[in-house]
Motif scaffolding. Structure first.
Motif, PDB file in Angstrom:
ATOM      1  N   LEU A  64     -22.292  18.250  11.674  1.00 13.01           N
ATOM      2  CA  LEU A  64     -22.893  17.566  10.517  1.00 13.01           C
ATOM      3  C   LEU A  64     -23.660  16.301  10.895  1.00 13.01           C
ATOM      4  CD1 LEU A  64     -20.141  17.885   7.770  1.00 13.01           C
ATOM      5  CD2 LEU A  64     -22.256  19.206   8.029  1.00 13.01           C
ATOM      6  N   LEU A  65     -23.597  15.898  12.150  1.00 11.48           N
ATOM      7  CA  LEU A  65     -24.302  14.678  12.558  1.00 11.48           C
ATOM      8  C   LEU A  65     -25.804  14.808  12.342  1.00 11.48           C
ATOM      9  CD1 LEU A  65     -22.562  13.526  15.840  1.00 11.48           C
ATOM     10  CD2 LEU A  65     -22.514  12.437  13.599  1.00 11.48           C
ATOM     11  N   PHE A  66     -26.380  13.729  11.829  1.00 11.77           N
ATOM     12  CA  PHE A  66     -27.822  13.626  11.575  1.00 11.77           C
ATOM     13  C   PHE A  66     -28.304  14.674  10.573  1.00 11.77           C
ATOM     14  CE2 PHE A  66     -26.933  12.194  15.942  1.00 11.77           C
ATOM     15  CZ  PHE A  66     -27.039  10.839  15.693  1.00 11.77           C
ATOM     16  N   LYS A  67     -27.437  14.925   9.576  1.00  7.54           N
ATOM     17  CA  LYS A  67     -27.779  15.853   8.500  1.00  7.54           C
ATOM     18  C   LYS A  67     -27.704  15.110   7.171  1.00  7.54           C
ATOM     19  CE  LYS A  67     -27.857  19.690  11.019  1.00  7.54           C
ATOM     20  NZ  LYS A  67     -27.015  20.823  11.061  1.00  7.54           N
ATOM     21  N   ASP A  68     -28.513  15.576   6.218  1.00  9.83           N
ATOM     22  CA  ASP A  68     -28.443  15.108   4.836  1.00  9.83           C
ATOM     23  C   ASP A  68     -27.658  16.139   4.042  1.00  9.83           C
ATOM     24  OD1 ASP A  68     -30.008  12.896   5.426  1.00  9.83           O
ATOM     25  OD2 ASP A  68     -31.861  13.815   4.733  1.00  9.83           O
ATOM     26  N   LEU A  69     -26.667  15.676   3.267  1.00  6.35           N
ATOM     27  CA  LEU A  69     -25.833  16.565   2.470  1.00  6.35           C
ATOM     28  C   LEU A  69     -26.004  16.224   0.996  1.00  6.35           C
ATOM     29  CD1 LEU A  69     -24.435  16.409   5.323  1.00  6.35           C
ATOM     30  CD2 LEU A  69     -22.320  16.853   4.129  1.00  6.35           C
ATOM     31  N   PRO A  70     -26.268  17.215   0.149  1.00  2.51           N
ATOM     32  CA  PRO A  70     -26.382  16.950  -1.288  1.00  2.51           C
ATOM     33  C   PRO A  70     -25.007  16.767  -1.925  1.00  2.51           C
ATOM     34  CG  PRO A  70     -26.611  19.290  -0.905  1.00  2.51           C
ATOM     35  CD  PRO A  70     -26.512  18.633   0.455  1.00  2.51           C
ATOM     36  N   ALA A  71     -24.994  16.117  -3.082  1.00  2.00           N
ATOM     37  CA  ALA A  71     -23.762  15.950  -3.842  1.00  2.00           C
ATOM     38  C   ALA A  71     -23.272  17.318  -4.310  1.00  2.00           C
ATOM     39  CB  ALA A  71     -23.996  15.042  -5.036  1.00  2.00           C
ATOM     40  N   ALA A  72     -21.969  17.519  -4.290  1.00  3.36           N
ATOM     41  CA  ALA A  72     -21.386  18.803  -4.701  1.00  3.36           C
ATOM     42  C   ALA A  72     -21.553  19.061  -6.187  1.00  3.36           C
ATOM     43  CB  ALA A  72     -19.909  18.850  -4.324  1.00  3.36           C
ATOM     44  N   ASP A  73     -21.702  17.989  -6.979  1.00  5.95           N
ATOM     45  CA  ASP A  73     -21.821  18.164  -8.431  1.00  5.95           C
ATOM     46  C   ASP A  73     -23.259  18.359  -8.896  1.00  5.95           C
ATOM     47  OD1 ASP A  73     -22.929  15.635  -8.257  1.00  5.95           O
ATOM     48  OD2 ASP A  73     -21.366  14.644  -9.433  1.00  5.95           O
ATOM     49  N   GLY A  74     -24.191  18.458  -7.964  1.00  4.75           N
ATOM     50  CA  GLY A  74     -25.588  18.696  -8.319  1.00  4.75           C
ATOM     51  C   GLY A  74     -26.361  17.456  -8.719  1.00  4.75           C
ATOM     52  N   SER A  75     -25.751  16.295  -8.610  1.00  2.00           N
ATOM     53  CA  SER A  75     -26.430  15.039  -8.942  1.00  2.00           C
ATOM     54  C   SER A  75     -27.570  14.768  -7.966  1.00  2.00           C
ATOM     55  CB  SER A  75     -25.448  13.873  -8.884  1.00  2.00           C
ATOM     56  OG  SER A  75     -24.415  14.048  -9.813  1.00  2.00           O
TER      57      SER A  75
END
Length: 87
Positions: A13-24
């Protein structure tokens, strides 16, 4: 000593963008991993623009387990990569 496969998975997961789990419209940028505490070092981002929300704030730590339900690691994209939502 931690299992090498376990660490490989953690470091994926390093140097990755992760979206919010709730879709925000926010997410996090994973900028580091601390093996001793099993925490990721993250900065919050605006998901649409991928810009840091509060650039003056220090990065914060989040437990490796918590990141899996607050954010969506399966939807992670590399920093700088743009995913066209309309395709």
């Amino acid at each position: 000593m931690p299992n090498p496969d376990f660490l490989k998975q953690r470091y994926s997961l390093l140097f990755k963008d992760l979206p919010a789990a709730d879709g925000s419209n926010y997410g996090v940028r994973v900028i580091g991993y601390d093996e001793e505490t099993d925490d990721y070092i993250i900065s919050e981002i605006n998901w649409d623009t991928k810009e840091l929300i509060e650039q003056d704030n220090e990065p914060r730590y989040i437990d490796a387990f918590k990141i899996t339900y607050r954010y969506s690691p399966e939807s992670a994209i590399s920093i700088g990569e743009r995913r066209d939502e309309d395709e």
